[in-house]
Design an enzyme around this catalytic site. Sequence first.
Site, PDB file in Angstrom:
ATOM      1  N   HIS A  60       0.815  -1.218   0.000  1.00  0.00           N
ATOM      2  CA  HIS A  60       0.000   0.000   0.000  1.00  0.00           C
ATOM      3  C   HIS A  60       0.844   1.261   0.000  1.00  0.00           C
ATOM      4  CE1 HIS A  60       0.658   0.797   4.333  1.00  0.00           C
ATOM      5  NE2 HIS A  60       0.503  -0.519   4.512  1.00  0.00           N
ATOM      6  N   CYS A  70       3.242  -5.054   6.447  1.00  0.00           N
ATOM      7  CA  CYS A  70       2.837  -4.606   5.118  1.00  0.00           C
ATOM      8  C   CYS A  70       4.026  -4.006   4.376  1.00  0.00           C
ATOM      9  CB  CYS A  70       1.734  -3.560   5.210  1.00  0.00           C
ATOM     10  SG  CYS A  70       0.164  -4.223   5.785  1.00  0.00           S
TER      11      CYS A  70
END
Length: 74
Positions: free
Chosen positions: A33, A49
């Site tokens: 992301h 992440c």
Amino acid sequence: DKPWLPDVIPGGTPQNPMGARALTLDRDELAIHGTNAPNSIGRFASYGCIRMHNRDIIDLYQRVSVGTAVLVTR
């Protein structure tokens, strides 16, 4: 860990910690992301992440489709 954030923050808004786009992986537990804190890229700051600059995640998001295989190496 940030109780002051609302449950839902519209994607792409400056307050969204996941930046302009997010590609979820592994049953929505991990993602590739963007970020609203670009100085955090490359640091241990995202619960596993992978953070990218917003311009880069926008580009990647346009290039892949659902079901694209992802191989993460160190």
